[in-house]
Design a protein around this motif. Structure first.
Motif, PDB file in Angstrom:
ATOM      1  N   CYS A 125       2.624   3.852   0.708  1.00 41.66           N
ATOM      2  CA  CYS A 125       1.769   2.736   0.294  1.00 41.66           C
ATOM      3  C   CYS A 125       2.149   2.210  -1.094  1.00 41.66           C
ATOM      4  O   CYS A 125       2.095   2.935  -2.084  1.00 41.66           O
ATOM      5  CB  CYS A 125       0.309   3.186   0.301  1.00 41.66           C
ATOM      6  N   SER A 175       0.515  -0.040  -2.848  1.00 38.56           N
ATOM      7  CA  SER A 175      -0.685  -0.120  -3.684  1.00 38.56           C
ATOM      8  C   SER A 175      -0.978   1.225  -4.333  1.00 38.56           C
ATOM      9  O   SER A 175      -1.258   1.291  -5.541  1.00 38.56           O
ATOM     10  CB  SER A 175      -1.881  -0.571  -2.845  1.00 38.56           C
ATOM     11  N   LEU A 176      -0.920   2.287  -3.573  1.00 40.31           N
ATOM     12  CA  LEU A 176      -1.175   3.618  -4.109  1.00 40.31           C
ATOM     13  C   LEU A 176      -0.170   3.954  -5.208  1.00 40.31           C
ATOM     14  O   LEU A 176      -0.551   4.445  -6.274  1.00 40.31           O
ATOM     15  CB  LEU A 176      -1.129   4.662  -2.995  1.00 40.31           C
ATOM     16  N   VAL A 198       1.592   1.942  -7.120  1.00 42.00           N
ATOM     17  CA  VAL A 198       1.368   1.122  -8.314  1.00 42.00           C
ATOM     18  C   VAL A 198       0.120   1.597  -9.058  1.00 42.00           C
ATOM     19  O   VAL A 198       0.116   1.693 -10.283  1.00 42.00           O
ATOM     20  CB  VAL A 198       1.277  -0.374  -7.940  1.00 42.00           C
ATOM     21  N   ARG A 199      -0.938   1.931  -8.323  1.00 38.85           N
ATOM     22  CA  ARG A 199      -2.165   2.380  -8.973  1.00 38.85           C
ATOM     23  C   ARG A 199      -1.962   3.729  -9.669  1.00 38.85           C
ATOM     24  O   ARG A 199      -2.459   3.940 -10.774  1.00 38.85           O
ATOM     25  CB  ARG A 199      -3.305   2.463  -7.958  1.00 38.85           C
ATOM     26  N   GLN A 200      -1.231   4.646  -9.034  1.00 37.25           N
ATOM     27  CA  GLN A 200      -0.960   5.931  -9.677  1.00 37.25           C
ATOM     28  C   GLN A 200      -0.133   5.739 -10.939  1.00 37.25           C
ATOM     29  O   GLN A 200      -0.431   6.321 -11.986  1.00 37.25           O
ATOM     30  CB  GLN A 200      -0.239   6.871  -8.703  1.00 37.25           C
ATOM     31  N   GLY A 227       0.052   3.021 -12.670  1.00 31.18           N
ATOM     32  CA  GLY A 227      -0.802   2.311 -13.616  1.00 31.18           C
ATOM     33  C   GLY A 227      -1.753   3.239 -14.348  1.00 31.18           C
ATOM     34  O   GLY A 227      -1.960   3.106 -15.563  1.00 31.18           O
ATOM     35  N   ARG A 228      -2.322   4.196 -13.633  1.00 30.19           N
ATOM     36  CA  ARG A 228      -3.226   5.148 -14.285  1.00 30.19           C
ATOM     37  C   ARG A 228      -2.466   5.996 -15.300  1.00 30.19           C
ATOM     38  O   ARG A 228      -2.952   6.240 -16.407  1.00 30.19           O
ATOM     39  CB  ARG A 228      -3.922   6.023 -13.241  1.00 30.19           C
ATOM     40  N   THR A 288      -1.671   3.744 -18.259  1.00 34.63           N
ATOM     41  CA  THR A 288      -2.900   3.463 -19.003  1.00 34.63           C
ATOM     42  C   THR A 288      -3.274   4.650 -19.873  1.00 34.63           C
ATOM     43  O   THR A 288      -3.633   4.487 -21.046  1.00 34.63           O
ATOM     44  CB  THR A 288      -4.043   3.108 -18.037  1.00 34.63           C
ATOM     45  N   SER A 294      -6.707  -1.783 -22.300  1.00 37.70           N
ATOM     46  CA  SER A 294      -7.273  -3.038 -21.800  1.00 37.70           C
ATOM     47  C   SER A 294      -7.770  -3.908 -22.950  1.00 37.70           C
ATOM     48  O   SER A 294      -7.560  -5.123 -22.961  1.00 37.70           O
ATOM     49  CB  SER A 294      -8.414  -2.770 -20.822  1.00 37.70           C
ATOM     50  N   THR A 314     -14.581  -7.936 -14.702  1.00 41.11           N
ATOM     51  CA  THR A 314     -13.858  -6.894 -15.430  1.00 41.11           C
ATOM     52  C   THR A 314     -13.556  -7.352 -16.849  1.00 41.11           C
ATOM     53  O   THR A 314     -13.696  -6.583 -17.806  1.00 41.11           O
ATOM     54  CB  THR A 314     -12.556  -6.525 -14.684  1.00 41.11           C
TER      55      THR A 314
END
Length: 157
Positions: free
Chosen positions: A13, A15-16, A18-20, A22-23, A26, A41, A70
């Motif tokens: 995936c 999305s998964l 990129v989100r991992q 990204g976390r 961050t 942010s 957000t």
């Protein structure tokens, strides 16, 4: 899930992934910016306002590819701390724009060395050339395929 040499194959995936990533990124930036009391942010909001000047909420949200709810949540502590203010619109005095305050500019100036250290830490972890290529690819995502091809130097369609 299929295994390779005793390791699990990566999840397919996008999305998964990129989100991992990204976390992780961050967390890296948040650790570096904590010394000046900003999250990554919030730094992004201040940085965008510094580059754009006074701007409406919708325009800032669009520039940051962020939904308004957000963005509003990220603005609240910045406004509370006197780093961002609501000002009359440039073209329409009835409209309300967001702008950096002098304290916001000072905080951003203080945060930039911390941000540069986070950038350097990411490049050290990932490699400067790969980090730059990744940034280029990721910046192309919101613009879709045509923008991605242009970013990669492929105008062939």
């Amino acid at each position: 899930m299929a295994e390779r040499d005793g390791e699990r194959a990566p999840h397919p995936c996008y999305s998964l992934a990129v989100r991992q990533a990204g976390r992780w990124i961050t967390q890296l930036y948040d650790q570096h910016l904590a010394g000046v009391g900003l999250t990554s942010s919030q730094f992004g909001v201040l940085s965008h306002l510094d580059r754009l000047g006074s701007v409406g909420l919708a325009a800032l949200a669009q520039a940051m590819v962020m939904d308004r709810t957000t963005l509003t949540r990220n603005l609240a502590p910045l406004e509370r701390d006197g780093l961002v203010e609501i000002v009359p619109g440039k073209d329409d005095r009835r409209r309300k724009d967001l702008a950096l305050t002098p304290a916001g500019r000072d905080r951003l100036k203080a945060a930039r060395p911390h941000w540069r250290r986070a950038q350097a830490a990411f490049e050290k972890h990932f490699g400067a050339e790969d980090a730059a290529a990744l940034r280029s690819l990721l910046q192309a995502v919101p613009g879709g395929r045509a923008r991605a091809k242009a970013a990669l130097g492929d105008a062939s369609g």
